[in-house]
Design a protein around this motif. Structure first.
Motif, PDB file in Angstrom:
ATOM      1  N   THR A   9       0.843  -1.194   0.000  1.00  0.00           N
ATOM      2  CA  THR A   9       0.000   0.000   0.000  1.00  0.00           C
ATOM      3  C   THR A   9       0.880   1.247   0.000  1.00  0.00           C
ATOM      4  OG1 THR A   9      -0.076   0.168   2.414  1.00  0.00           O
ATOM      5  CG2 THR A   9      -1.743  -1.237   1.359  1.00  0.00           C
ATOM      6  N   GLU A  10       0.261   2.363  -0.068  1.00  0.00           N
ATOM      7  CA  GLU A  10       1.002   3.630  -0.084  1.00  0.00           C
ATOM      8  C   GLU A  10       1.814   3.807   1.196  1.00  0.00           C
ATOM      9  OE1 GLU A  10       0.068   8.434  -0.444  1.00  0.00           O
ATOM     10  OE2 GLU A  10      -1.560   6.987  -0.784  1.00  0.00           O
ATOM     11  N   HIS A  11       1.265   3.334   2.324  1.00  0.00           N
ATOM     12  CA  HIS A  11       1.907   3.550   3.623  1.00  0.00           C
ATOM     13  C   HIS A  11       2.620   2.306   4.150  1.00  0.00           C
ATOM     14  CE1 HIS A  11      -0.091   7.388   3.722  1.00  0.00           C
ATOM     15  NE2 HIS A  11      -1.267   6.802   3.544  1.00  0.00           N
ATOM     16  N   GLY A  12       2.593   1.208   3.412  1.00  0.00           N
ATOM     17  CA  GLY A  12       3.244  -0.016   3.897  1.00  0.00           C
ATOM     18  C   GLY A  12       2.619  -1.257   3.295  1.00  0.00           C
ATOM     19  N   PHE A  13       1.984  -2.061   4.155  1.00  0.00           N
ATOM     20  CA  PHE A  13       1.435  -3.336   3.700  1.00  0.00           C
ATOM     21  C   PHE A  13       0.120  -3.627   4.398  1.00  0.00           C
ATOM     22  CE2 PHE A  13       5.986  -3.380   3.331  1.00  0.00           C
ATOM     23  CZ  PHE A  13       6.212  -3.946   2.089  1.00  0.00           C
ATOM     24  N   THR A  14      -0.735  -4.371   3.695  1.00  0.00           N
ATOM     25  CA  THR A  14      -1.964  -4.903   4.289  1.00  0.00           C
ATOM     26  C   THR A  14      -1.898  -6.422   4.212  1.00  0.00           C
ATOM     27  OG1 THR A  14      -3.254  -2.963   3.642  1.00  0.00           O
ATOM     28  CG2 THR A  14      -4.482  -4.966   4.171  1.00  0.00           C
ATOM     29  N   LEU A  15      -2.149  -7.075   5.343  1.00  0.00           N
ATOM     30  CA  LEU A  15      -2.131  -8.540   5.396  1.00  0.00           C
ATOM     31  C   LEU A  15      -3.511  -9.040   5.792  1.00  0.00           C
ATOM     32  CD1 LEU A  15       0.817  -7.481   6.573  1.00  0.00           C
ATOM     33  CD2 LEU A  15       1.153  -9.907   6.951  1.00  0.00           C
ATOM     34  N   HIS A  16      -3.892 -10.161   5.221  1.00  0.00           N
ATOM     35  CA  HIS A  16      -5.107 -10.856   5.621  1.00  0.00           C
ATOM     36  C   HIS A  16      -4.665 -12.155   6.293  1.00  0.00           C
ATOM     37  CE1 HIS A  16      -7.774  -8.231   3.124  1.00  0.00           C
ATOM     38  NE2 HIS A  16      -6.617  -8.031   2.517  1.00  0.00           N
ATOM     39  N   SER A  55       6.195  -1.739   8.224  1.00  0.00           N
ATOM     40  CA  SER A  55       7.293  -2.647   7.875  1.00  0.00           C
ATOM     41  C   SER A  55       6.836  -4.091   7.969  1.00  0.00           C
ATOM     42  CB  SER A  55       8.486  -2.439   8.817  1.00  0.00           C
ATOM     43  OG  SER A  55       8.992  -1.127   8.710  1.00  0.00           O
ATOM     44  N   LEU A  56       7.219  -4.884   6.970  1.00  0.00           N
ATOM     45  CA  LEU A  56       6.893  -6.310   6.961  1.00  0.00           C
ATOM     46  C   LEU A  56       8.192  -7.099   6.915  1.00  0.00           C
ATOM     47  CD1 LEU A  56       4.874  -8.666   6.686  1.00  0.00           C
ATOM     48  CD2 LEU A  56       4.960  -8.331   4.198  1.00  0.00           C
TER      49      LEU A  56
END
Length: 397
Positions: free
Chosen positions: A140-147, A157-158
């Motif tokens: 995403t624009e700001h980092g990450f999305t996890l399901h 941070s991932l």
């Protein structure tokens, strides 16, 4: 509604727990996710339950990587002495074994190393969730999305600390490599490392009765790499420290050369025995320095000829020495990931900063530990890579 974290770490093994502790100490709101029921499963079985957690002598030379310089920065940021200090702070007793290897001792076991890491993670900033199925990751624009399971989690941070493919019964999966490929990172082809050899049918049958016999050896791969440690004959093939070490340098179809008498001046022994006991058989002479059954098998294989010493000329005696110092055998293969201690190959280090373990092309994405194309020798080096790479990333996530 998405939950928000500064850092999400996938994998609660050696590297993941170490990184979480470092991020948490910096005040970063950190979440560890793992598909297993409990953390540190590979740590728990390491070193026969005593966990060979590092080594007194660690350098970049103890690692295999397509970029041999890659490991230097992390290893210098967090050294073996730093981890030894941490173990001491937690009151865990340890001992040195062969080649500088350090193991828990007395009442202390691998469980105490896991407990130590969990204590380090026992911070208000660090959360842990187990039996988590991470089924979708998006940038995403700001980092990450996890399901994960039924949750939607956002993070800046991932960190991927999912390990390699070795020991699938402990939950090893290729998930980390799939994440790398999803984000366009190349993966160096993987194979089993620090793993016993299997033998071709005829060799396996000939050597089967030696199962359980161990001998000191010096073993050489076709590329010239040499390890001097014990070799163990098994009902499947060859094992022991020397074989596990050399397996990481061996490629299918290649021979290995084994010196069965690395600590014996065999020419001198044969000459002295010939002078003092000319009627003594070669078998009885060699049985002074090798297990008798091994000598008998080598005779049965016609690699040695059992005669009284006086019936062997100087050329034949020299051939005996050569045969025992350069016994050539071509493994059929290895036992594979089922028993391998590590995975060779992994996420290509060209994509990563050696200083921070961050992906150069994708800000906020980090790979640490065994999932990366860094493989240590047998002897605590792979754990040290986990501690060092995790610490390095933990300063930046």
């Amino acid at each position: 509604m998405a939950e928000k974290f500064d850092v999400v770490i996938i994998g609660a093994g050696a590297a993941g727990l170490m990184c979480a502790a470092q991020a948490g100490k910096r005040g970063r709101k950190t979440l560890i996710l793992d598909h297993a029921k409990k953390p540190g499963r590979k740590i728990l079985i390491a070193g026969g339950g005593r966990c060979n957690f590092t080594n007194y002598d660690v350098s970049a030379n103890n690692y295999l990587c397509q970029n041999p310089h890659f490991v230097k920065s992390a290893l210098s940021q967090y050294t073996n002495w730093d981890f030894i200090s941490l173990v001491s702070q937690h009151g865990i007793e340890f001992e040195e074994r062969d080649h500088g290897q350090l193991f828990c001792v007395g009442d202390y076991t691998s469980k105490d190393i896991v407990k130590m890491l969990l204590t380090e993670c026992d911070l208000p900033t660090v959360s842990q969730r187990y039996q988590q199925d991470v089924h979708q990751i998006e940038k995403t624009e700001h980092g990450f999305t996890l399901h994960a399971n039924n949750s939607v989690i956002e993070c800046q941070s991932l960190v991927v600390a999912t390990g390699g493919l070795s020991m699938p019964k402990l939950g090893a999966t290729p998930f980390g490599y799939k994440i790398a490929e999803q984000f366009g990172l190349s993966v160096v082809p993987t194979s089993a490392g620090l793993v016993p050899f299997t033998l071709h049918k005829e060799d396996k049958q000939a050597l089967a009765e030696l199962s359980g016999i161990a001998v000191p050896t010096e073993i050489t791969a076709q590329d010239g790499t040499v390890f001097k440690e014990a070799l163990l004959f098994t009902h499947r093939g060859l094992s022991g420290p020397s074989v596990l070490q050399i397996s990481s340098f061996w490629r299918a179809g290649q021979k290995v050369s084994i010196n069965l008498v690395p600590d014996v001046d065999l020419d001198e022994l044969l000459q002295r025995s010939l002078e003092k006991h000319p009627n003594q058989s070669l078998k009885n002479t060699l049985s002074k320095v090798l297990p008798k059954r091994l000598v008998e098998v080598l005779i049965e294989l016609k690699l040695l000829e059992d005669k009284p010493l006086k019936q062997l000329n100087s050329k034949q005696l020299a051939a005996v020495t050569t045969q025992l110092q350069q016994w050539q055998i071509t493994p059929n293969g290895t036992e594979g990931y089922r028993t391998a201690e590590v995975t060779l190959g992994g996420v290509d280090t060209d994509h990563l900063s050696s200083k921070s373990m961050e992906c150069k092309q994708i800000r906020g994405l980090y790979f640490i530990g065994e999932v990366v194309d860094v493989t240590g020798w047998l002897g605590g080096y792979n754990f040290q890579w986990c501690w060092s790479s995790a610490y390095a990333a933990g300063q930046w996530v």
